[in-house]
Design a protein around this motif. Structure first.
Motif, PDB file in Angstrom:
ATOM      1  N   ASP A   1       0.847  -1.206  -0.005  1.00 40.74           N
ATOM      2  CA  ASP A   1      -0.005   0.041   0.079  1.00 40.74           C
ATOM      3  C   ASP A   1       1.083   1.191  -0.060  1.00 40.74           C
ATOM      4  O   ASP A   1       1.217   1.590   1.120  1.00 40.74           O
ATOM      5  CB  ASP A   1      -0.910  -0.031   1.290  1.00 40.74           C
TER       6      ASP A   1
ATOM      7  N   ALA B   1      -2.796  -6.562   0.286  1.00 38.43           N
ATOM      8  CA  ALA B   1      -4.249  -6.104  -0.525  1.00 38.43           C
ATOM      9  C   ALA B   1      -5.529  -6.403   0.514  1.00 38.43           C
ATOM     10  O   ALA B   1      -6.512  -5.523   0.733  1.00 38.43           O
ATOM     11  CB  ALA B   1      -4.419  -6.814  -1.638  1.00 38.43           C
TER      12      ALA B   1
ATOM     13  N   VAL C   1     -11.241  -7.880  -0.703  1.00 36.74           N
ATOM     14  CA  VAL C   1     -10.445  -8.712  -1.495  1.00 36.74           C
ATOM     15  C   VAL C   1     -10.782 -10.191  -1.380  1.00 36.74           C
ATOM     16  O   VAL C   1     -10.781 -10.539  -0.144  1.00 36.74           O
ATOM     17  CB  VAL C   1      -8.894  -8.456  -1.440  1.00 36.74           C
TER      18      VAL C   1
ATOM     19  N   PHE D   1      -8.317  -7.390  -5.789  1.00 33.01           N
ATOM     20  CA  PHE D   1      -6.794  -7.563  -5.768  1.00 33.01           C
ATOM     21  C   PHE D   1      -6.199  -6.765  -7.069  1.00 33.01           C
ATOM     22  O   PHE D   1      -5.227  -6.019  -7.067  1.00 33.01           O
ATOM     23  CB  PHE D   1      -6.623  -9.179  -5.898  1.00 33.01           C
TER      24      PHE D   1
ATOM     25  N   PHE E   1      -6.205  -3.089  -6.212  1.00 28.96           N
ATOM     26  CA  PHE E   1      -5.092  -2.814  -5.226  1.00 28.96           C
ATOM     27  C   PHE E   1      -3.624  -2.888  -6.043  1.00 28.96           C
ATOM     28  O   PHE E   1      -2.901  -1.806  -5.761  1.00 28.96           O
ATOM     29  CB  PHE E   1      -4.812  -3.820  -4.128  1.00 28.96           C
TER      30      PHE E   1
ATOM     31  N   ASN F   1      -1.700   0.825  -6.517  1.00 28.17           N
ATOM     32  CA  ASN F   1      -0.386   1.235  -5.696  1.00 28.17           C
ATOM     33  C   ASN F   1       0.814   0.900  -6.409  1.00 28.17           C
ATOM     34  O   ASN F   1       2.061   0.685  -5.963  1.00 28.17           O
ATOM     35  CB  ASN F   1      -0.544   0.000  -4.731  1.00 28.17           C
TER      36      ASN F   1
END
Length: 410
Positions: free
Chosen positions: A172, A261, A268, A316, A319, A323
Motif C-alpha cells: 500500500d 491487499a 479482496v 486484488f 490494489f 499502488n
C-alpha cells in the motif's frame, strides 16, 4: 519487495537463509521441512523481545501525523538507538500507530544538526514480529552503519502493523509513505540534534515507498527534502506478482502481497487469488517473517500457488493498479539503481520505470550494475545496495553539499 535484506536468500534458493523474527512453536503450524526449520532458527536467533512499548494506547486518541506517542533508548543492536512510537495514517486516513528507530553517529553533531537519511526498508513480512526494530541486525543495519560512519543520522520506520498493533498492508503505497513521513517528524521530536535536511533511501518494497514519497512531495512537500535513492523498486505490483508467481523460489511474495491487499481492502477475495494449498499455509505469515514464508512457499509456483484468473479478482486488481509507482512525476532528484542480475525485480522492470519517469519530466539519474543481485547473500552474490554503496554515499554527500544532480534523461 525490498527486501529483503537477508530475506530473499530462501526465495532465491541461493543456499543462504535469512534473518527475521518469530514465535516459538509456530514451525509446527504448517508443514515445515529442513529449509523451514532453519529459517525459524535464524529468525529466533535474530529476534528481540516485543515489549509493551509497541502497544499503542487503547483507544488511540487522534493526533496529527508524526506526533510522538513515546520513545525509549533501545538496546540489543550493534549501535545505540532510540525507538519511537508515533501517529501515522493508513491509506484511508485513519489514525494508526507505527514504530521506528533513530540512529545517530558518535560525537558532537555539526551546527544545524545531523543530516538525516530516512531508510524505507524492503519487505520483511506482515506479522508484528517482522519489524526491523525487533531484529538485532535491524534487518540491514550493516548498510545503515555505512551512513552513520559518514556522519548521517538514520531514521528507519518499521511501517504500521509491523511492531505496533494492527495489520501491515504490504504494497500500500499511500500508507507506507505516511509512515515514512510520520517517522521523520517523530524522530525530530525525539532526537532534537537532527537537521531539517533529509535524503530518502528505499530498496525494493522500500524503493516503491520512496517513489510514493517523491510523488507526494510535489503536492504536499515535507520541508528539507533533497532527493531519493531508489534501488530495485517493486514499482509495478502486477509485474512483480506475475513474475513471482511463475519463478520457483519466489512464490512467498504472492501471498504476502495478497494479504497486504486484504488488509487494505477487506473486499479482496483471497480464495480467488490463492489456491487452497497456498491459503492453508497463510497462517505462517502471522508470526513467520520473510525467510520463513519464503521457505514454506518455495515449492509452490504457477497453478499450485495461484487460482486461474487470479489477476482479475476485482479487489486484488484494484490494489495492484492503485499502488503501482513510477508512473507519475516525482520530486527530484532521484538516483535510480538496478543490478543486471536481479532475479526478484528484473532490470527490464526498472528500465521501464526509468523511461516512464523521464517521460514525466522527472529528474532521474539511472545506473545499472553488472552482476549485482537483489540482495547480498554472503558467499554467494552481492546485492545492489552493497555493490553500489560507494555511489549511494557519494550521491548523498552531493545532495547535502548543495551540488546539482546529474540526469540521464534526454
Amino acid at each position: 519487495m525490498r527486501t529483503l535484506r537477508q530475506a530473499a536468500a530462501a526465495l532465491l534458493a541461493a543456499g543462504a537463509m535469512i534473518t527475521a523474527t518469530a514465535s516459538p512453536g509456530q514451525a509446527d503450524a504448517v508443514p515445515c521441512d529442513q529449509w523451514c526449520q532453519t529459517a525459524w532458527e535464524q529468525q529466533r536467533a535474530n529476534a528481540l523481545p516485543r515489549t509493551g512499548f509497541y502497544d499503542p494506547p487503547t483507544p488511540l486518541r487522534w493526533a496529527p501525523a508524526g506526533t510522538l506517542i513515546r520513545k525509549e533508548a533501545a538496546t540489543g543492536y550493534a549501535v545505540p538507538a532510540t525507538r519511537t512510537l508515533y501517529h501515522s495514517r493508513d491509506s484511508g486516513g485513519r489514525d494508526v500507530a507505527a514504530s521506528a528507530v533513530v540512529l545517530v553517529p558518535q560525537g558532537t553533531p555539526p551546527s544545524g544538526g545531523w543530516p538525516v537519511v530516512v531508510d524505507a526498508h524492503g519487505a520483511s513480512g506482515i506479522g508484528r514480529d517482522c519489524a526491523p526494530s525487533l531484529m538485532r541486525d535491524l534487518y540491514h543495519g550493516d548498510q545503515m552503519r555505512r551512513f552513520l560512519d559518514k556522519g548521517y543520522a538514520v531514521v528507519a520506520p518499521d511501517y504500521a502493523g509491523l511492531g505496533a498493533a494492527g495489520q501491515h498492508a504490504l504494497g500500500d503505497k499511500t500508507a507506507v509513505a505516511n509512515d515514512v513521513i510520520g517517522a521523520l517528524r517523530s524522530a525530530r521530536r525525539s532526537v532534537p540534534a537532527l537537521s531539517y535536511r533529509w535524503v530518502l533511501w528505499g530498496h525494493s518494497q522500500g524503493g516503491a515507498a520512496a517513489l510514493s514519497v517523491a510523488e507526494r512531495q510535489l503536492d504536499r512537500p515535507e520541508p528539507g527534502y533533497l532527493g531519493a535513492v531508489v534501488t530495485s523498486p517493486a514499482a509495478d505490483l502486477t509485474q512483480i506478482v506475475t513474475h513471482a508467481a511463475t519463478q520457483p523460489g519466489l512464490g512467498g511474495f504472492v501471498p504476502l502481497i495478497a494479504a497486504g491487499a486484504k488488509a487494505a481492502d477487506d473486499r479482496v477475495r483471497l480464495d480467488r487469488v490463492l489456491t487452497p494449498q497456498a491459503l492453508a499455509a497463510l497462517e505462517v505469515t502471522r508470526t513467520g517473517c520473510l525467510g520463513v514464508v519464503a521457505a514454506v512457499y518455495r515449492e509452490l509456483t504457477g497453478p499450485d500457488l495461484v487460482q486461474p484468473g487470479y489477476l482479475a479478482e476485482p479487489g486484488f486488481a484494484r490494489f495492484l493498479t492503485r499502488n503501482t509507482t513510477g508512473v507519475r512525476p516525482v520530486a527530484g532528484p532521484v538516483l535510480l539503481l538496478q543490478g543486471d542480475a536481479d532475479s526478484v525485480v528484473t532490470r527490464a522492470m526498472t528500465d521501464q520505470v526509468a523511461a516512464t519517469l523521464c517521460r514525466t519530466g522527472s529528474r532521474v539519474d539511472y545506473r545499472t550494475y553488472p552482476g549485482l543481485e537483489h540482495d547480498t547473500y554472503p558467499g554467494v552474490v552481492t546485492g545492489i545496495d552493497d555493490g553500489a554503496m560507494p555511489d549511494i554515499l557519494a550521491w548523498t554527500a552531493e545532495r547535502f553539499g548543495g551540488e546539482q544532480a546529474a540526469t540521464t534523461c534526454s
